[in-house]
Every structure is written in structure tokens, then in C-alpha cells.
Design a protein around this motif. Structure first.
Motif, PDB file in Angstrom:
ATOM      1  N   THR A 225      -3.580   1.167  -0.619  1.00  0.00           N
ATOM      2  CA  THR A 225      -2.802   0.536   0.004  1.00  0.00           C
ATOM      3  C   THR A 225      -1.685   1.232   1.190  1.00  0.00           C
ATOM      4  O   THR A 225      -0.888   1.703   0.853  1.00  0.00           O
ATOM      5  N   VAL A 226      -1.397   0.184   2.648  1.00  0.00           N
ATOM      6  CA  VAL A 226      -0.598   0.919   3.486  1.00  0.00           C
ATOM      7  C   VAL A 226       0.334  -0.501   3.874  1.00  0.00           C
ATOM      8  O   VAL A 226      -0.051  -1.992   3.565  1.00  0.00           O
ATOM      9  N   VAL A 227       1.546   0.373   3.462  1.00  0.00           N
ATOM     10  CA  VAL A 227       2.559  -1.570   3.218  1.00  0.00           C
ATOM     11  C   VAL A 227       2.762  -1.363   4.371  1.00  0.00           C
ATOM     12  O   VAL A 227       3.282  -0.190   5.507  1.00  0.00           O
ATOM     13  N   ILE A 228       3.277  -2.520   4.922  1.00  0.00           N
ATOM     14  CA  ILE A 228       3.656  -2.672   6.132  1.00  0.00           C
ATOM     15  C   ILE A 228       5.034  -3.592   6.126  1.00  0.00           C
ATOM     16  O   ILE A 228       5.204  -4.580   4.989  1.00  0.00           O
ATOM     17  N   ASP A 229       6.015  -4.141   7.060  1.00  0.00           N
ATOM     18  CA  ASP A 229       7.375  -4.528   7.403  1.00  0.00           C
ATOM     19  C   ASP A 229       8.028  -4.277   6.002  1.00  0.00           C
ATOM     20  O   ASP A 229       9.379  -4.268   6.480  1.00  0.00           O
ATOM     21  N   SER A 230       7.689  -4.958   5.151  1.00  0.00           N
ATOM     22  CA  SER A 230       9.189  -4.941   3.863  1.00  0.00           C
ATOM     23  C   SER A 230       8.854  -4.011   2.414  1.00  0.00           C
ATOM     24  O   SER A 230       7.881  -3.828   2.436  1.00  0.00           O
ATOM     25  N   ALA A 231       9.469  -2.905   2.530  1.00  0.00           N
ATOM     26  CA  ALA A 231       9.368  -1.990   1.561  1.00  0.00           C
ATOM     27  C   ALA A 231       8.741  -2.628   0.158  1.00  0.00           C
ATOM     28  O   ALA A 231       9.098  -3.604  -1.035  1.00  0.00           O
ATOM     29  N   LEU A 232       8.130  -1.165  -0.534  1.00  0.00           N
ATOM     30  CA  LEU A 232       7.519  -1.618  -2.246  1.00  0.00           C
ATOM     31  C   LEU A 232       8.869  -0.630  -3.273  1.00  0.00           C
ATOM     32  O   LEU A 232       8.770   0.294  -2.607  1.00  0.00           O
ATOM     33  N   ALA A 233       9.180  -0.456  -3.914  1.00  0.00           N
ATOM     34  CA  ALA A 233       9.739  -0.257  -5.334  1.00  0.00           C
ATOM     35  C   ALA A 233       8.619   0.416  -5.328  1.00  0.00           C
ATOM     36  O   ALA A 233       8.406   0.645  -7.141  1.00  0.00           O
ATOM     37  N   SER A 234       8.093   1.448  -5.209  1.00  0.00           N
ATOM     38  CA  SER A 234       6.619   2.248  -6.102  1.00  0.00           C
ATOM     39  C   SER A 234       6.917   3.031  -5.026  1.00  0.00           C
ATOM     40  O   SER A 234       6.847   3.071  -3.712  1.00  0.00           O
ATOM     41  N   GLY A 235       5.785   4.465  -5.513  1.00  0.00           N
ATOM     42  CA  GLY A 235       5.211   5.475  -4.637  1.00  0.00           C
ATOM     43  C   GLY A 235       4.055   5.304  -4.848  1.00  0.00           C
ATOM     44  O   GLY A 235       3.239   5.999  -4.399  1.00  0.00           O
ATOM     45  N   ASP A 236       3.556   4.070  -4.857  1.00  0.00           N
ATOM     46  CA  ASP A 236       1.565   4.176  -5.048  1.00  0.00           C
ATOM     47  C   ASP A 236       0.677   4.199  -3.467  1.00  0.00           C
ATOM     48  O   ASP A 236      -0.279   4.178  -3.418  1.00  0.00           O
ATOM     49  N   ALA A 237       1.814   3.522  -2.614  1.00  0.00           N
ATOM     50  CA  ALA A 237       0.978   2.874  -1.156  1.00  0.00           C
ATOM     51  C   ALA A 237       0.973   4.321  -0.562  1.00  0.00           C
ATOM     52  O   ALA A 237       2.294   5.334  -0.519  1.00  0.00           O
ATOM     53  N   VAL A 238       0.135   4.436   0.591  1.00  0.00           N
ATOM     54  CA  VAL A 238      -0.060   5.610   1.282  1.00  0.00           C
ATOM     55  C   VAL A 238       0.908   6.192   1.936  1.00  0.00           C
ATOM     56  O   VAL A 238       0.706   7.016   2.363  1.00  0.00           O
ATOM     57  N   SER A 239       1.280   5.021   2.821  1.00  0.00           N
ATOM     58  CA  SER A 239       2.033   4.716   4.328  1.00  0.00           C
ATOM     59  C   SER A 239       2.898   3.849   4.094  1.00  0.00           C
ATOM     60  O   SER A 239       2.225   2.604   2.865  1.00  0.00           O
ATOM     61  N   PHE A 240       3.593   3.305   4.525  1.00  0.00           N
ATOM     62  CA  PHE A 240       5.288   3.002   5.005  1.00  0.00           C
ATOM     63  C   PHE A 240       5.148   2.684   6.706  1.00  0.00           C
ATOM     64  O   PHE A 240       5.618   3.661   6.807  1.00  0.00           O
ATOM     65  N   VAL A 241       4.255   0.884   7.129  1.00  0.00           N
ATOM     66  CA  VAL A 241       5.022   0.859   8.673  1.00  0.00           C
ATOM     67  C   VAL A 241       5.566  -0.103   8.353  1.00  0.00           C
ATOM     68  O   VAL A 241       5.342  -0.979   7.654  1.00  0.00           O
ATOM     69  N   ALA A 242       6.751  -0.117   9.343  1.00  0.00           N
ATOM     70  CA  ALA A 242       7.801  -0.730   9.652  1.00  0.00           C
ATOM     71  C   ALA A 242       9.220  -0.168  10.572  1.00  0.00           C
ATOM     72  O   ALA A 242       8.873   0.691  10.960  1.00  0.00           O
ATOM     73  N   THR A 243       9.490  -1.434  10.677  1.00  0.00           N
ATOM     74  CA  THR A 243      10.497  -1.639  11.018  1.00  0.00           C
ATOM     75  C   THR A 243      11.882  -0.366  10.444  1.00  0.00           C
ATOM     76  O   THR A 243      11.713  -0.463   9.829  1.00  0.00           O
ATOM     77  N   ASP A 244      13.104   0.324  11.564  1.00  0.00           N
ATOM     78  CA  ASP A 244      14.049   0.768  10.777  1.00  0.00           C
ATOM     79  C   ASP A 244      15.242  -0.372  10.977  1.00  0.00           C
ATOM     80  O   ASP A 244      15.722  -0.646  11.273  1.00  0.00           O
ATOM     81  N   ASN A 245      15.054  -1.387   9.505  1.00  0.00           N
ATOM     82  CA  ASN A 245      16.121  -2.382   9.279  1.00  0.00           C
ATOM     83  C   ASN A 245      17.343  -2.634   9.005  1.00  0.00           C
ATOM     84  O   ASN A 245      18.327  -3.180   9.354  1.00  0.00           O
ATOM     85  N   GLU A 246      17.973  -1.285   8.511  1.00  0.00           N
ATOM     86  CA  GLU A 246      19.297  -1.237   8.608  1.00  0.00           C
ATOM     87  C   GLU A 246      19.270  -0.820  10.246  1.00  0.00           C
ATOM     88  O   GLU A 246      21.142  -1.777   9.770  1.00  0.00           O
ATOM     89  N   LYS A 247      18.514  -0.146  10.891  1.00  0.00           N
ATOM     90  CA  LYS A 247      19.458  -0.300  12.410  1.00  0.00           C
ATOM     91  C   LYS A 247      19.920  -1.345  13.187  1.00  0.00           C
ATOM     92  O   LYS A 247      20.514  -2.103  13.241  1.00  0.00           O
TER      93      LYS A 247
END
Length: 341
Positions: free
Chosen positions: A130-152
Motif C-alpha cells: 500500500t502507498v498511502v496518500i493525502d492523510s497519514a496512517l497510524a502504522s508503518g505498514d505502508a511502503v510510502s507516504f505521498v502527501a502535503t506537509d499539512n502542518e506547514k
């Protein structure tokens, strides 16, 4: 038995044999024959399917698919998600459905950081990354996270509102909904920046939620304006639906343009509102790029190439002053019609 019939039987037997050997028995594994021809099936699962934001992600995903096709790599995309962005159970069912179909990979925008942990873990166990996009997942099982720097993004909104208010005044934050990691990060970035850089700005309300749709956001906005409308000089909303709902509520009570207002994401209504001095800025992600990079990252991973664990797709703020720059136009008007036919 005639010759034509014998040939037909042999061709059918060969086809069955190849189909049975192509994936090694694991639904998510790309077998040697499949890798050789580049045939991949990728599921893209958004949080919802009604907002323009998700349409942009869909268009970006299709752009990536078409680029692979031009290179002779067959990538089949299946786009499916819940209608409402609060339907956790439906999104879980969509993920589980794709596991039973045996897709090669999943690109997922989890609408809840915790609720989607188990389905992604099950996908990993089945050999489906799984590649997670947009919103983070509370897990390390995704192979990548593609998203905005939302805090910024949240801090950009705070800077815009703080500047418009001259560093002082009363502000309300209408949150999106509990469990959405992306908007929670924006809200945190906004509040942290206000506290650190604009201590004379008072946050009069920050505990109310817009809910998943423009209509629920409008009702929540009306309640807030009834309570605080005569007390606040500034408002921040952290996503498309909360911004749309607040804008409609302000217009209905005749306060649009009287209260400084910064939102998040883009739509034609927001562009019009900025031109009419009813909206003082929107923080923009790049959902088209998010969909594009999500699919590119997944296909690269499936083909055995090195990928980044975190891909930042950028964030900026568009105001009435820079609305007509080429950079703003590109973000405000992604090429949806070119890819969503």
C-alpha cells in the motif's frame, strides 16, 4: 476430432497453464511473466468521491497510467471509494474487496488514521503493498507516504490571517472531523503558529467540527456564527467542504467580506469568492500531483525500483493578489477534463 478443434483445446490448455503460473499463488505478487510484460493492476481508494479534490487525484492517477502505457507498460487502474468522507466501514470494505480480487497494489487515502490500520496490515500479509496518500496512517505498514506537509499548510493560513488582522483580534477555527490525520495536522499547524507568532490573537472557538459534507459544514458554521458572529474578526477552515460550508453561511447572514476568512483547497466557488473579496485566501495542496506520484510510486515499487518513504507534493497559499499568476492558475485549474472523460 478435427484439426481445428484439437488446436482450440491445446490453446485453451496453454492459456490456463499460463494463468495458473503467472503469480506464484499469491494475489499481490507480480510473477515473472507478468513483470516481463509490465501488466499491473493498481487500486486507487480515495476518502470520498464527490469533492473536486478527489477528482484531481483521480486525474493525476490517470496521467501516470497513460505515461506508463506510452512506455509499453500496462497498468490497469481501478478507482473506488466511499461517497461520504465519514464512512469508515465502507472504505474498509472497499480495501477488503480489492484484497479478494488480487490486485497488485493499493494507493489509499485513509479517511481515519486508525480505522484503516488493520486492512492495510491484512493487505501487507497478502503480499499486496500500500502507498498511502493525502492523510497519514497510524502504522508503518505502508511502503510510502505521498502527501502535503499539512502542518506547514496550517501555519501558512495562520500567517495570512495574522497579517490581515495586524497581529491582534479574535479568531475561530472550524475543524473538519475527528480521525482525519491530514486536517488534524493543519489545525495543529494553525494553532501552534498563532500561539507562537501572534500571541495577541485570541482563539474564541477551536472545538467544533464541520463534518464530512458541505451541508454538515454549513450547519456547523451557522451555529458558530450565531454564537460568535459579532465577536470574531477572523476564521480558518481546514479543507474544501468546511470552507464551502462556512462561505455559504457567511453569505447567508450577510457577513461574507466583513470577517477575514482563510480556507483550504480549491473550487470555482472559492475563486469567485476571492474575486468578490469574500475569501481572503486558500491554502492549496496539489492533489493532481498527489494522485500522479501515488501511482508512480506504487508502480516503481512493484517493478522492484527504489522509492522514497516520504514524498512531499507541496503546499502554497493563493490570495486575491496572486490569483492570476501562472503558478496559481495551474493549481486552481488542474486538467480534469483531459483525463476524466
Amino acid at each position: 476430432m478435427n484439426v481445428r478443434f484439437q488446436r482450440g483445446v491445446m490453446a485453451l490448455a496453454l492459456a490456463v497453464l499460463l494463468a495458473g503460473c503467472s503469480d506464484g499463488g499469491k494475489p499481490g505478487t507480480v510473477g515473472k511473466d507478468l513483470k516481463a510484460v509490465g501488466g499491473l493492476h493498481v487500486a486507487v481508494i480515495p476518502k470520498g468521491t464527490t469533492h473536486e479534490f478527489w477528482m484531481s487525484i483521480h486525474a493525476g492517477a490517470i496521467k501516470a497510467q497513460k505515461e506508463y502505457e506510452a512506455q509499453g507498460v500496462s497498468v490497469r487502474l481501478t478507482w473506488k471509494g466511499p461517497i461520504r468522507e465519514d464512512d469508515r466501514e465502507q472504505q474498509i470494505q472497499v480495501v477488503e474487496g480489492f484484497l479478494s480480487q488480487g490486485v497488485n497494489g493499493i494507493v489509499l487515502a485513509p479517511l481515519d488514521a486508525s480505522a484503516l490500520v488493520r486492512p492495510v496490515q491484512e493487505a501487507k500479509g497478502a503480499g499486496i503493498p500500500t502507498v498511502v496518500i493525502d492523510s497519514a496512517l497510524a502504522s508503518g505498514d505502508a511502503v510510502s507516504f505521498v502527501a502535503t506537509d499539512n502542518e506547514k499548510g496550517g501555519s501558512l493560513a495562520a500567517d495570512r490571517l495574522g497579517m490581515l488582522l495586524g497581529g491582534k483580534g479574535r479568531v475561530l477555527l472550524l475543524r473538519y472531523q475527528e480521525g482525519s490525520a491530514s486536517t488534524e495536522a493543519r489545525e495543529k499547524g494553525f494553532l501552534d503558529r498563532m500561539k507562537a507568532q501572534y500571541p495577541a490573537v485570541q482563539i474564541v472557538s477551536a472545538d467544533q467540527f464541520a463534518g464530512p459534507t458541505r451541508d454538515t459544514a454549513k450547519r456547523a458554521s451557522e451555529n458558530l456564527l450565531n454564537r460568535f458572529g459579532n465577536q470574531v474578526e477572523g476564521i480558518f477552515t481546514p479543507n474544501e467542504s468546511s470552507t464551502a460550508g462556512m462561505l455559504l453561511a457567511l453569505q447567508d447572514v450577510g457577513k461574507a467580506g466583513q470577517i477575514k476568512f482563510v480556507g483550504f483547497d480549491s473550487s470555482e466557488a472559492f475563486i469567485t469568492a476571492m474575486r468578490n473579496k469574500q475569501l481572503d485566501g486558500v491554502v492549496l495542496q496539489n492533489p493532481f500531483e498527489m494522485g500522479y506520484q501515488g501511482v508512480k510510486t506504487m508502480v516503481a515499487h512493484l517493478k522492484g525500483q527504489a522509492i522514497q518513504a516520504r514524498v512531499d507534493t507541496g503546499v502554497t497559499i493563493v490570495t486575491p493578489d496572486n490569483l492570476d499568476t501562472e503558478a496559481s492558475k495551474a493549481l486552481l485549474n488542474p486538467p480534469l477534463s483531459e483525463y476524466l472523460k
